[in-house]
Design a protein around this motif. Structure first.
Motif, PDB file in Angstrom:
ATOM      1  N   GLU A   1      -4.203  -1.977  -9.073  1.00 59.15           N
ATOM      2  CA  GLU A   1      -4.297  -1.253  -7.808  1.00 59.15           C
ATOM      3  C   GLU A   1      -5.679  -0.619  -7.653  1.00 59.15           C
ATOM      4  OE1 GLU A   1       0.300   0.172  -7.057  1.00 59.15           O
ATOM      5  OE2 GLU A   1      -1.063   1.529  -8.097  1.00 59.15           O
ATOM      6  N   THR A   2      -6.141  -0.556  -6.421  1.00 60.26           N
ATOM      7  CA  THR A   2      -7.421   0.074  -6.097  1.00 60.26           C
ATOM      8  C   THR A   2      -7.155   1.307  -5.254  1.00 60.26           C
ATOM      9  OG1 THR A   2      -8.605  -2.038  -6.135  1.00 60.26           O
ATOM     10  CG2 THR A   2      -9.641  -0.233  -4.911  1.00 60.26           C
TER      11      THR A   2
ATOM     12  N   GLY B   1     -18.055   0.872   1.260  1.00 59.63           N
ATOM     13  CA  GLY B   1     -17.339  -0.390   1.316  1.00 59.63           C
ATOM     14  C   GLY B   1     -17.323  -1.162   0.014  1.00 59.63           C
ATOM     15  N   ASN B   2     -18.044  -0.681  -0.978  1.00 58.12           N
ATOM     16  CA  ASN B   2     -18.043  -1.342  -2.282  1.00 58.12           C
ATOM     17  C   ASN B   2     -16.850  -0.887  -3.112  1.00 58.12           C
ATOM     18  OD1 ASN B   2     -20.423  -2.931  -2.083  1.00 58.12           O
ATOM     19  ND2 ASN B   2     -21.668  -1.096  -2.399  1.00 58.12           N
ATOM     20  N   VAL B   3     -16.407  -1.751  -4.006  1.00 60.33           N
ATOM     21  CA  VAL B   3     -15.358  -1.399  -4.960  1.00 60.33           C
ATOM     22  C   VAL B   3     -16.014  -1.158  -6.316  1.00 60.33           C
ATOM     23  CG1 VAL B   3     -13.316  -2.234  -6.194  1.00 60.33           C
ATOM     24  CG2 VAL B   3     -13.568  -2.681  -3.746  1.00 60.33           C
ATOM     25  N   VAL B   4     -15.671  -0.038  -6.927  1.00 62.34           N
ATOM     26  CA  VAL B   4     -16.254   0.341  -8.209  1.00 62.34           C
ATOM     27  C   VAL B   4     -15.167   0.317  -9.280  1.00 62.34           C
ATOM     28  CG1 VAL B   4     -17.383   2.179  -9.514  1.00 62.34           C
ATOM     29  CG2 VAL B   4     -18.042   1.755  -7.141  1.00 62.34           C
ATOM     30  N   VAL B   5     -15.452  -0.366 -10.367  1.00 62.14           N
ATOM     31  CA  VAL B   5     -14.558  -0.401 -11.520  1.00 62.14           C
ATOM     32  C   VAL B   5     -15.298   0.263 -12.672  1.00 62.14           C
ATOM     33  CG1 VAL B   5     -13.266  -1.844 -13.118  1.00 62.14           C
ATOM     34  CG2 VAL B   5     -13.468  -2.518 -10.713  1.00 62.14           C
TER      35      VAL B   5
ATOM     36  N   MET C   1      -3.150   3.761  -2.459  1.00 62.31           N
ATOM     37  CA  MET C   1      -3.214   2.826  -3.564  1.00 62.31           C
ATOM     38  C   MET C   1      -2.992   1.421  -3.008  1.00 62.31           C
ATOM     39  SD  MET C   1      -3.973   4.836  -5.988  1.00 62.31           S
ATOM     40  CE  MET C   1      -3.917   3.647  -7.341  1.00 62.31           C
ATOM     41  N   LEU C   2      -4.027   0.603  -3.091  1.00 61.73           N
ATOM     42  CA  LEU C   2      -4.046  -0.715  -2.487  1.00 61.73           C
ATOM     43  C   LEU C   2      -3.580  -1.755  -3.512  1.00 61.73           C
ATOM     44  CD1 LEU C   2      -7.616  -0.383  -0.894  1.00 61.73           C
ATOM     45  CD2 LEU C   2      -5.420   0.467   0.013  1.00 61.73           C
TER      46      LEU C   2
ATOM     47  N   CYS D   1       0.861  -1.193   0.000  1.00 60.57           N
ATOM     48  CA  CYS D   1       0.000   0.000   0.000  1.00 60.57           C
ATOM     49  C   CYS D   1       0.888   1.229   0.000  1.00 60.57           C
ATOM     50  CB  CYS D   1      -0.899  -0.010   1.235  1.00 60.57           C
ATOM     51  SG  CYS D   1      -1.959   1.453   1.398  1.00 60.57           S
ATOM     52  N   ARG D   2       0.593   2.183  -0.849  1.00 60.84           N
ATOM     53  CA  ARG D   2       1.344   3.439  -0.882  1.00 60.84           C
ATOM     54  C   ARG D   2       0.355   4.590  -0.904  1.00 60.84           C
ATOM     55  NH1 ARG D   2       1.374   5.004  -6.327  1.00 60.84           N
ATOM     56  NH2 ARG D   2       0.661   3.338  -7.731  1.00 60.84           N
TER      57      ARG D   2
END
Length: 259
Positions: free
Chosen positions: A205-206, A185-189, A221-222, A167-168
């Motif tokens: 990266e997310t 808490g949702n991830v959006v692409v 950045m995960l 993670c940075r």
């Protein structure tokens, strides 16, 4: 092409908060307009209470900025539509002046409480370990004068909490359109919600944005661990809270964007 000021302001907000800010500007005048035919039958106190309900609804779906905007908007349009002289931004009756002032003050207070309650929902669904993580980060944010120390702490916690490879943190403006971990808490692409439970993290990266007092400071950045189990919704909600604490630390110390 330059970016308009309102677009720059909104760019740091999650989609849900952008909708709430728009609602803060649109809903109070709309409701006040609907009440116009009934203004001679309803007391000014009753109409003010109805507008307070609108403020609370906006704050509940958005953030403190949206709630404050809704409170200010409600007071302005209460004056314009529902107090004499009508359709003018003046008030003749002293009682109406007091009611408008109380509408603004009560609206601001209640909206902040509603926005805070939205944040506390995260705490309510986490286990003892998650609560300890939030508590330790909050203590550090309050005791240190270095926002970088909070950022480094949060980076480590996010790596552990989410089972990441790394993670940075990037200061400054948004670049590209990577997957994004949202406030819910949702991830959006792109524009679609990613099925974390079934598919795990996206391969790239997310980003997880850090904001404080409505100001965007940067993003975590995960970096996912290949083949790892997906992080639970609870863990992702805690991650969002940690990023908010980092943003709040930067807002408190007056840190500006870098890069």
């Amino acid at each position: 092409m330059g970016v308009r000021p309102q677009e720059a302001l909104m760019s740091g907000f999650p989609q849900r908060d952008r909708v709430a800010v728009a609602a803060a500007l649109v809903c109070p005048p709309a409701v006040a307009g609907i009440l116009v035919p009934f203004r001679t039958d309803l007391t000014s106190t009753n109409t003010a209470l109805i507008l307070v309900v609108v403020v609370v609804a906006v704050a509940a779906i958005g953030n403190r900025v949206a709630g404050a905007l809704a409170a200010l908007s409600a007071a302005v349009w209460f004056d314009f539509f529902l107090t004499k002289p009508y359709q003018r931004f003046t008030i003749d009756d002293r009682n109406d002046i007091q009611t408008a002032a109380l509408l603004l003050v009560v609206g601001l207070i209640v909206s902040q409480l509603a926005a805070r309650a939205r944040r506390l929902q995260v705490v309510a669904i986490t286990d003892a370990g998650h609560l300890a993580t939030i508590h330790d980060t909050a203590q550090l944010a309050q005791s240190t004068t270095s926002p970088d120390a909070v950022v480094d702490h949060v980076r480590g916690e996010l790596t552990r909490l989410l089972g990441l490879k790394g993670c940075r943190f990037e200061y400054g403006t948004l670049l590209g359109h990577p997957p994004r971990l949202e406030q819910d808490g949702n991830v959006v692409v792109g524009r679609r919600t990613w099925d974390m439970e079934r598919r795990g993290w996206p391969e790239e990266e997310t980003e997880l944005r850090a904001t404080g007092n409505g100001h965007y400071y940067g993003r975590f950045m995960l970096v996912p661990t290949p083949g790892a189990e997906p992080a639970s919704l609870q863990a992702r909600l805690v991650a969002v809270t940690l990023a908010d604490q980092a943003g709040a630390a930067m807002a408190t110390t007056g840190t500006r964007e870098r890069g």
